[in-house]
Scaffold this motif. Sequence first.
Motif, short mmCIF file in Angstrom:
data_model
loop_
_atom_site.label_atom_id
_atom_site.label_comp_id
_atom_site.label_asym_id
_atom_site.label_seq_id
_atom_site.Cartn_x
_atom_site.Cartn_y
_atom_site.Cartn_z
N UNK A 45 -12.45 -30.26 45.94
CA UNK A 45 -12.81 -30.93 44.69
C UNK A 45 -12.62 -32.44 44.79
N UNK A 46 -11.41 -32.94 45.12
CA UNK A 46 -11.27 -34.40 45.22
C UNK A 46 -12.06 -34.99 46.37
N UNK A 47 -12.24 -34.24 47.45
CA UNK A 47 -13.04 -34.76 48.56
C UNK A 47 -14.49 -34.95 48.14
N UNK A 48 -15.02 -34.00 47.35
CA UNK A 48 -16.39 -34.11 46.86
C UNK A 48 -16.54 -35.33 45.95
N UNK A 49 -15.56 -35.53 45.07
CA UNK A 49 -15.60 -36.71 44.21
C UNK A 49 -15.61 -37.98 45.05
N UNK A 50 -14.82 -38.00 46.09
CA UNK A 50 -14.76 -39.13 47.00
C UNK A 50 -16.13 -39.38 47.66
N UNK A 51 -16.81 -38.32 48.09
CA UNK A 51 -18.11 -38.45 48.73
C UNK A 51 -19.14 -39.01 47.75
#
Length: 323
Positions: free
Chosen positions: A255-261
């Motif tokens: 979830x946070x990695x996707x937001x980062x991308x």
Amino acid sequence: MRSRHATFPLFAVLSWGVMFPVLASALTRVDPLNLTTVRYLLATAVLVALLLLREGPGALRSGGRAVEVVVLGVLGFAGFNVLTNLALGHAAPQQIALFVATVPLVTQLVRWVRDGVRPRPALLVVSLFALLGVGLVITRGRLDGLGQFGVGGLLMIGAVLGWAVYTHGASRFADWSPLRYTTLTAVAGTVTMLVASAVADRTGLQHAPAAADLVAVAPQLAYAVLVAAVLAVLAWNTGVRRLGAADAALFMNLVPVTTFVVQTARGYRPGVVELVGAALTIAALVAANLVTRSRPAAPTPAPTPAAVTDRPAVIDPIALVSR
């Protein structure tokens, strides 16, 4: 086969990861609690309509499990969303996202406490590595500010615990379709959010949105309702049914990695530490999948007579929009 099942929680967490940037602009026009309440009022209406269409009015009955449904709905829908919104008033979004990544570990602990099932050491190890990767992504290697998280941290502990209990609870409704479990718990959670929002409006803690405000954020609401709240939650509960709560919860690290991308695609330039963290998280999820595949297959139970029905036991949420 397990790779196909993994598409359900993967779809869910990618949808939720994209949701944070999508809703960021909407929060400038509507208070967080009111925005969440409107979102789930619309989403729950869609879920109820789908449940009536596919399983009939009888599926709206709790079958003697009303208390459990209400508790899980309040913890999973109202608890997680309300506490997260409150925490955003005390901490930065990247700190909130880091706490979301603890869901896999907390879910395994909840399963241990409630069912007496000890977490497999290998899954605990890859969960910790995935959490380390997310920490690098969110903090860019600077952890000095996390020790003073304060009230926001306490609120997020409650939010994550609520979602972990909700995720574990889905596995206890094996005789219900994911659509039925999602809908009935969503109703309970939405009623709770509606009451909380009304109290906050009347006491001046927030302001009821005007019609013009809701029209202005209609595109964000459309995504948050149809994709992030309806299809994603259905996909999540389907994934929990097919993979198990502990294995499905591993995907929350994305979830946070996707937001980062998404933020990177909008112009943000990541540093080397953040890229390393993203790679570590993905590698940990791949390792978790391999560990799960290495388990001996459970013996196939003897077939039992099937009930006469024209409805599938498990809903494919992606197929719902293709019909």
